[in-house]
Design an enzyme around this catalytic site. Structure first.
Site, PDB file in Angstrom:
ATOM      1  N   ARG A  61     -16.788 -10.484   2.466  1.00 32.31           N
ATOM      2  CA  ARG A  61     -16.025 -11.084   1.360  1.00 32.31           C
ATOM      3  C   ARG A  61     -16.055 -12.609   1.448  1.00 32.31           C
ATOM      4  O   ARG A  61     -16.103 -13.306   0.433  1.00 32.31           O
ATOM      5  CB  ARG A  61     -14.594 -10.541   1.352  1.00 32.31           C
ATOM      6  CG  ARG A  61     -14.534  -9.054   1.004  1.00 32.31           C
ATOM      7  CD  ARG A  61     -13.107  -8.552   0.936  1.00 32.31           C
ATOM      8  NE  ARG A  61     -12.354  -9.239  -0.100  1.00 32.31           N
ATOM      9  CZ  ARG A  61     -11.021  -9.345  -0.081  1.00 32.31           C
ATOM     10  NH1 ARG A  61     -10.327  -8.849   0.937  1.00 32.31           N
ATOM     11  NH2 ARG A  61     -10.394  -9.967  -1.058  1.00 32.31           N
ATOM     12  N   ASN A  96      -4.746 -14.139  -4.574  1.00 29.98           N
ATOM     13  CA  ASN A  96      -6.177 -14.169  -4.271  1.00 29.98           C
ATOM     14  C   ASN A  96      -6.445 -14.977  -3.004  1.00 29.98           C
ATOM     15  O   ASN A  96      -5.711 -15.917  -2.686  1.00 29.98           O
ATOM     16  CB  ASN A  96      -6.961 -14.766  -5.451  1.00 29.98           C
ATOM     17  CG  ASN A  96      -6.782 -13.962  -6.721  1.00 29.98           C
ATOM     18  OD1 ASN A  96      -6.395 -12.787  -6.668  1.00 29.98           O
ATOM     19  ND2 ASN A  96      -7.014 -14.596  -7.864  1.00 29.98           N
ATOM     20  N   HIS A 113      -1.202 -14.374   0.082  1.00 32.41           N
ATOM     21  CA  HIS A 113      -1.876 -13.340   0.881  1.00 32.41           C
ATOM     22  C   HIS A 113      -2.924 -13.934   1.815  1.00 32.41           C
ATOM     23  O   HIS A 113      -3.750 -13.209   2.365  1.00 32.41           O
ATOM     24  CB  HIS A 113      -2.547 -12.308  -0.052  1.00 32.41           C
ATOM     25  CG  HIS A 113      -1.570 -11.425  -0.752  1.00 32.41           C
ATOM     26  ND1 HIS A 113      -1.905 -10.606  -1.795  1.00 32.41           N
ATOM     27  CD2 HIS A 113      -0.241 -11.233  -0.560  1.00 32.41           C
ATOM     28  CE1 HIS A 113      -0.835  -9.944  -2.211  1.00 32.41           C
ATOM     29  NE2 HIS A 113       0.190 -10.317  -1.488  1.00 32.41           N
ATOM     30  N   CYS A 121      -5.664 -17.999  15.112  1.00 36.43           N
ATOM     31  CA  CYS A 121      -5.739 -17.513  16.495  1.00 36.43           C
ATOM     32  C   CYS A 121      -4.469 -16.749  16.850  1.00 36.43           C
ATOM     33  O   CYS A 121      -3.357 -17.262  16.691  1.00 36.43           O
ATOM     34  CB  CYS A 121      -5.911 -18.698  17.458  1.00 36.43           C
ATOM     35  SG  CYS A 121      -5.946 -18.199  19.208  1.00 36.43           S
ATOM     36  N   CYS A 140     -11.535 -19.562  19.965  1.00 37.35           N
ATOM     37  CA  CYS A 140     -10.563 -20.430  19.275  1.00 37.35           C
ATOM     38  C   CYS A 140     -10.881 -21.896  19.596  1.00 37.35           C
ATOM     39  O   CYS A 140     -10.983 -22.277  20.772  1.00 37.35           O
ATOM     40  CB  CYS A 140      -9.134 -20.103  19.732  1.00 37.35           C
ATOM     41  SG  CYS A 140      -7.897 -21.278  19.121  1.00 37.35           S
ATOM     42  N   GLY A 180      -3.742 -11.602 -14.527  1.00 36.78           N
ATOM     43  CA  GLY A 180      -4.788 -10.880 -13.807  1.00 36.78           C
ATOM     44  C   GLY A 180      -4.323 -10.094 -12.615  1.00 36.78           C
ATOM     45  O   GLY A 180      -5.020 -10.016 -11.596  1.00 36.78           O
ATOM     46  N   THR A 181      -3.140  -9.475 -12.721  1.00 41.06           N
ATOM     47  CA  THR A 181      -2.676  -8.644 -11.611  1.00 41.06           C
ATOM     48  C   THR A 181      -2.126  -7.337 -12.159  1.00 41.06           C
ATOM     49  O   THR A 181      -1.503  -7.294 -13.213  1.00 41.06           O
ATOM     50  CB  THR A 181      -1.615  -9.374 -10.749  1.00 41.06           C
ATOM     51  OG1 THR A 181      -1.199  -8.535  -9.669  1.00 41.06           O
ATOM     52  CG2 THR A 181      -0.414  -9.799 -11.575  1.00 41.06           C
ATOM     53  N   LEU A 208      -5.905  -8.270 -18.768  1.00 40.48           N
ATOM     54  CA  LEU A 208      -6.895  -7.568 -19.605  1.00 40.48           C
ATOM     55  C   LEU A 208      -6.240  -6.411 -20.339  1.00 40.48           C
ATOM     56  O   LEU A 208      -6.560  -6.093 -21.480  1.00 40.48           O
ATOM     57  CB  LEU A 208      -8.034  -7.049 -18.710  1.00 40.48           C
ATOM     58  CG  LEU A 208      -9.262  -6.484 -19.442  1.00 40.48           C
ATOM     59  CD1 LEU A 208      -9.935  -7.607 -20.247  1.00 40.48           C
ATOM     60  CD2 LEU A 208     -10.259  -5.878 -18.471  1.00 40.48           C
ATOM     61  N   ALA A 225      -9.305 -13.117 -19.164  1.00 42.05           N
ATOM     62  CA  ALA A 225      -8.579 -14.328 -18.749  1.00 42.05           C
ATOM     63  C   ALA A 225      -9.238 -15.601 -19.289  1.00 42.05           C
ATOM     64  O   ALA A 225      -8.543 -16.546 -19.680  1.00 42.05           O
ATOM     65  CB  ALA A 225      -8.496 -14.381 -17.229  1.00 42.05           C
TER      66      ALA A 225
HETATM   67  N1  APR Z   1      -9.170 -10.919 -17.286  1.00 41.92           N
HETATM   68  C1  APR Z   1      -7.849 -10.655 -17.066  1.00 41.92           C
HETATM   69  N2  APR Z   1      -7.400  -9.614 -16.321  1.00 41.92           N
HETATM   70  C2  APR Z   1      -8.344  -8.820 -15.772  1.00 41.92           C
HETATM   71  C3  APR Z   1      -9.735  -9.027 -15.954  1.00 41.92           C
HETATM   72  C4  APR Z   1     -10.127 -10.129 -16.748  1.00 41.92           C
HETATM   73  N3  APR Z   1     -11.423 -10.407 -16.982  1.00 41.92           N
HETATM   74  N4  APR Z   1     -10.398  -8.041 -15.291  1.00 41.92           N
HETATM   75  C5  APR Z   1      -9.460  -7.263 -14.713  1.00 41.92           C
HETATM   76  N5  APR Z   1      -8.232  -7.718 -15.008  1.00 41.92           N
HETATM   77  C6  APR Z   1      -6.930  -7.173 -14.596  1.00 41.92           C
HETATM   78  C7  APR Z   1      -6.909  -5.676 -14.465  1.00 41.92           C
HETATM   79  O1  APR Z   1      -6.572  -5.079 -15.708  1.00 41.92           O
HETATM   80  C8  APR Z   1      -5.811  -5.467 -13.417  1.00 41.92           C
HETATM   81  O2  APR Z   1      -4.548  -5.354 -14.052  1.00 41.92           O
HETATM   82  O3  APR Z   1      -6.672  -7.672 -13.295  1.00 41.92           O
HETATM   83  C9  APR Z   1      -5.845  -6.745 -12.587  1.00 41.92           C
HETATM   84  C10 APR Z   1      -6.429  -6.552 -11.200  1.00 41.92           C
HETATM   85  O4  APR Z   1      -5.558  -5.701 -10.496  1.00 41.92           O
HETATM   86  P1  APR Z   1      -5.874  -5.369  -8.953  1.00 41.92           P
HETATM   87  O5  APR Z   1      -7.312  -4.995  -8.835  1.00 41.92           O
HETATM   88  O6  APR Z   1      -4.822  -4.408  -8.496  1.00 41.92           O
HETATM   89  O7  APR Z   1      -5.721  -6.762  -8.195  1.00 41.92           O
HETATM   90  P2  APR Z   1      -4.365  -7.490  -7.801  1.00 41.92           P
HETATM   91  O8  APR Z   1      -3.268  -7.145  -8.760  1.00 41.92           O
HETATM   92  O9  APR Z   1      -4.692  -8.914  -7.608  1.00 41.92           O
HETATM   93  O10 APR Z   1      -4.022  -6.828  -6.368  1.00 41.92           O
HETATM   94  C11 APR Z   1      -2.920  -7.361  -5.674  1.00 41.92           C
HETATM   95  O11 APR Z   1      -3.441  -5.985  -3.761  1.00 41.92           O
HETATM   96  O12 APR Z   1      -5.111  -5.122  -2.482  1.00 41.92           O
HETATM   97  C12 APR Z   1      -4.133  -6.075  -2.516  1.00 41.92           C
HETATM   98  O13 APR Z   1      -4.114  -8.093  -1.342  1.00 41.92           O
HETATM   99  C13 APR Z   1      -4.732  -7.437  -2.408  1.00 41.92           C
HETATM  100  O14 APR Z   1      -4.038  -9.451  -3.531  1.00 41.92           O
HETATM  101  C14 APR Z   1      -4.372  -8.095  -3.732  1.00 41.92           C
HETATM  102  C15 APR Z   1      -3.173  -7.301  -4.192  1.00 41.92           C
END
Ligand code: APR
Length: 240
Positions: A61, A96, A113, A121, A140, A180-181, A208, A225
């Site tokens: 990653r 992120n 996160h 370390c 380290c 975007g979450t 989205l 986004a």
């Molecule tokens: N524009 C806007 N939103 C988008 C796009 C886009 N192009 N593509 C995807 N999405 C949205 C999806 O619809 C979803 O709701 O982004 C979101 C991604 O969700 P997850 O994959 O669950 O990611 P996230 O919410 O950041 O996860 C939170 O979980 O695994 C842990 O530590 C990790 O920080 C992460 C946390």
């Protein structure tokens, strides 16, 4: 949306804001957790049981974030512009672990996160920049111990970073924007309710599609986004 021009704005971002830059999200179809199990690579127990496997996952990653083809997108840029031109305070709290917000120009930023481009370390606590692979043989730079350098990432079961600062900002926010979450992971998924309980801020979801917490927001915009975030920022700045 009417907002006092001196109001503070807190923005939570998730993997969706980096998707159009080319980084996978976690729970969409084909996402990170469809390829590997959280309990194998993203928990303290996984690291104790098989550190090589965990290092391999984060090395891959980290390499993706360092790839020359990866760039911030228009949504990252719009948030940096908002921070620069909004009269009140603007804070980005990102889930992120990439560095796209920094590269787009955001400065008031909390990585709750952790960060792929940092290591920590477990012997002396030193946090250093990290742009290379880590392994159980890594040394380290601060205390010279071997095998104690881990990714500076918050694993499931660990406490996210700067939670006190985040809560202070949420309690004082005139506007909370979630971008975007999926709203699946706490405490980030509960931030909207912290603002609602404080009773002073408006809440907006830019995603989205509707997240798990969609009904908790006062307002929402749905779409990619790179389209909806610049448009929303333009509206805010035009009314500032
Ligand atoms: N524009 C806007 N939103 C988008 C796009 C886009 N192009 N593509 C995807 N999405 C949205 C999806 O619809 C979803 O709701 O982004 C979101 C991604 O969700 P997850 O994959 O669950 O990611 P996230 O919410 O950041 O996860 C939170 O979980 O695994 C842990 O530590 C990790 O920080 C992460 C946390």
């Amino acid at each position: 949306m009417k907002l006092d021009r001196n109001a503070s704005i807190v923005i939570l971002t998730g993997a969706g804001i980096s998707k159009e830059s080319g980084l996978d999200t976690f729970r969409d179809e084909g996402g990170v957790w469809s390829k590997v199990r959280i309990e194998d690579v993203a928990t303290p127990d996984a690291y104790i049981a098989n550190p090589d496997r965990v290092h391999e996952f984060y090395n891959m990653r980290r390499a993706a974030v360092l790839d020359d083809s990866l760039h911030p997108n228009a949504a990252h840029a719009a948030l940096a512009e908002l921070e620069q031109h909004w009269p009140g305070n603007v804070l980005v709290v990102t889930q992120n672990v990439d560095d796209l917000h920094e590269r787009a120009g955001s400065e008031n930023l909390i990585h709750m996160h952790g960060e792929l481009l940092k290591s920590r370390c477990t012997a002396c606590g030193d946090i250093s920049d990290c742009r290379q692979d880590l392994s159980v043989n890594s040394v380290c730079d601060a205390c010279h111990a071997t095998g104690t350098v881990r990714p500076h990432i918050v694993w499931f079961g660990e406490m996210p970073m700067q939670m006190d600062d985040i809560h202070d900002a949420l309690a004082d926010a005139g506007l909370f924007i979630s971008i975007g979450t999926s709203g699946n992971v706490y405490p980030a998924a509960g931030f909207v309710d912290v603002v609602r309980v404080a009773g002073t801020g408006q809440t907006v979801e830019l995603n989205l599609e509707p997240s798990s917490g969609a009904t908790h927001f006062d307002d929402s915009r749905y779409g990619p986004a790179t389209e909806i975030v610049p448009a929303f920022v333009r509206t805010l700045l035009e009314n500032a």
